[in-house]
Design an enzyme around this catalytic site. Structure first.
Site, PDB file in Angstrom:
ATOM      1  N   GLU A 196       0.844  -1.208   0.000  1.00 37.38           N
ATOM      2  CA  GLU A 196       0.000   0.000   0.000  1.00 37.38           C
ATOM      3  C   GLU A 196       0.888   1.272   0.000  1.00 37.38           C
ATOM      4  O   GLU A 196       1.961   1.279   0.616  1.00 37.38           O
ATOM      5  CB  GLU A 196      -0.859  -0.026   1.279  1.00 37.38           C
ATOM      6  CG  GLU A 196      -1.811   1.140   1.432  1.00 37.38           C
ATOM      7  CD  GLU A 196      -2.630   1.081   2.730  1.00 37.38           C
ATOM      8  OE1 GLU A 196      -2.237   0.352   3.677  1.00 37.38           O
ATOM      9  OE2 GLU A 196      -3.661   1.769   2.790  1.00 37.38           O
ATOM     10  N   LYS A 198      -9.373   2.597  -2.187  1.00 36.13           N
ATOM     11  CA  LYS A 198      -9.722   2.045  -0.865  1.00 36.13           C
ATOM     12  C   LYS A 198     -11.087   2.573  -0.413  1.00 36.13           C
ATOM     13  O   LYS A 198     -11.313   3.784  -0.366  1.00 36.13           O
ATOM     14  CB  LYS A 198      -8.643   2.458   0.130  1.00 36.13           C
ATOM     15  CG  LYS A 198      -8.699   1.786   1.484  1.00 36.13           C
ATOM     16  CD  LYS A 198      -7.451   2.201   2.282  1.00 36.13           C
ATOM     17  CE  LYS A 198      -7.284   1.440   3.577  1.00 36.13           C
ATOM     18  NZ  LYS A 198      -6.017   1.800   4.259  1.00 36.13           N
ATOM     19  N   CYS A 242      -5.581  -3.114   2.681  1.00 36.75           N
ATOM     20  CA  CYS A 242      -5.320  -3.100   4.119  1.00 36.75           C
ATOM     21  C   CYS A 242      -6.575  -3.193   4.993  1.00 36.75           C
ATOM     22  O   CYS A 242      -7.168  -4.256   5.105  1.00 36.75           O
ATOM     23  CB  CYS A 242      -4.475  -1.861   4.428  1.00 36.75           C
ATOM     24  SG  CYS A 242      -3.423  -2.085   5.882  1.00 36.75           S
TER      25      CYS A 242
HETATM   26  N1  LIG Z   1      -3.222   0.963   6.493  1.00 29.91           N
HETATM   27  C1  LIG Z   1      -4.256   0.412   7.082  1.00 29.91           C
HETATM   28  O1  LIG Z   1      -5.366   0.409   6.574  1.00 29.91           O
HETATM   29  C2  LIG Z   1      -3.984  -0.219   8.419  1.00 29.91           C
HETATM   30  C3  LIG Z   1      -5.147  -1.030   8.935  1.00 29.91           C
HETATM   31  C4  LIG Z   1      -4.872  -1.556  10.303  1.00 29.91           C
HETATM   32  O2  LIG Z   1      -3.790  -1.374  10.833  1.00 29.91           O
HETATM   33  C5  LIG Z   1      -5.913  -2.298  11.017  1.00 29.91           C
HETATM   34  O3  LIG Z   1      -5.648  -2.689  12.173  1.00 29.91           O
HETATM   35  O4  LIG Z   1      -7.010  -2.506  10.467  1.00 29.91           O
END
Ligand SMILES: NC(=O)CCC(=O)C(=O)O
Length: 271
Positions: A43, A112, A146
């Site tokens: 990402e 996202k 993510c």
């Molecule tokens: N970059 C992110 O979206 C991190 C997501 C994350 O850490 C989580 O616990 O969910």
């Protein structure tokens, strides 16, 4: 069909797109010496989470990134799931993933959907609205970013359309490593799909990142897992395995979606 995958678990230079592009080009050249089919990046690999400076360092309409990955894909005859980058448009900045095939054609773009407040995304980024579906090597795939893995209904919306591979690109911090591993394994088991998850390594001014990129098969078996250090995680996947598992336990036939929607409405009414 077998696909050889390489997840580039990179450390990312904070707020330095030129350095990150130089590094990515070097790493792609290295892994392509062992003839891979698909390369996956993490990402926000051009900027990291330097959100306060995105106005200056985000990629205008993603144009530079698209041309950069497209050239590399053509040169090395490889597909690239190009993690995500900060894309700047008149409407704001999105956290956007591009996918390119061996001919250098952009075959997918996904921004996202779920913004992660714990890392201030909601203060700097706009969320996307389109699906993460794309076709690569004649296979329907889904891409998510993510925090999206905490929303199983979003991923299910892709696998009910037939997606067989789920690509996850991430900057997932170390303190929630066990969530990362467990959520990814659950997404593979419940959707009976391959999960190919590329996280970053290293740290930035606010976070230490977990690494532990993973390739998981449709039965939930971990085929390859990195440690916390920068590396290229390689794995071979057999696409026929998805159909085998979906035949053995036919969850997509056994779903009763009409009941889920009415149950949600009834529970709301009664609360
Ligand atoms: N970059 C992110 O979206 C991190 C997501 C994350 O850490 C989580 O616990 O969910």
């Amino acid at each position: 069909m077998t696909l050889k995958i390489a997840c580039l678990q990179l450390d990312i230079a904070f707020g330095n797109p030129a350095e990150n592009k130089r590094h990515v080009q070097q790493e792609i050249e290295k892994v392509c010496q062992s003839s891979v089919d698909v390369i996956v990046l993490p990402e926000l690999w051009t900027t990291g989470y330097d959100l306060a400076r995105l106005d200056d360092i985000a990629d205008e309409n993603g144009a530079d990134t698209k041309s950069f990955i497209s050239k590399l894909a053509r040169l090395h005859n490889v597909c690239i799931v190009a993690g995500s980058i900060a894309k700047k448009t008149a409407a704001g900045i999105t956290n956007t993933m591009y996918i390119v095939n061996r001919d250098g054609d952009i075959v997918g773009e996904y921004s996202k959907l779920h913004l992660f407040q714990l890392m201030d995304e909601h203060l700097y980024l706009q969320s996307g609205e389109s699906s993460g579906l794309f076709t690569l090597e004649q296979t329907l795939c889904a891409g998510v970013i993510c925090y999206d893995i905490r929303f199983p209904e979003w991923i299910r919306a892709h696998t009910t359309q037939g997606a067989e591979l789920l690509f996850v690109v991430a900057e997932w911090p170390q303190p929630r490593l066990e969530h990362w591993r467990t959520l990814l394994q659950a997404r593979a088991i419940e959707n009976q799909c391959y999960v190919i998850a590329c996280n970053r390594a290293g740290k930035d001014p606010n976070n230490q990142f977990a690494g532990h990129s993973l390739v998981i098969d449709p039965w939930g078996v971990i085929l390859a897992e990195a440690d916390e250090h920068p590396c290229s995680l390689m794995a071979e996947i057999q696409l026929s395995k998805v159909k085998e598992v979906r035949k053995q336990i036919p969850i997509f036939q056994d779903r009763r979606p009409e009941h889920y929607i009415s149950a949600e409405k009834n529970f709301q009414k009664n609360s």
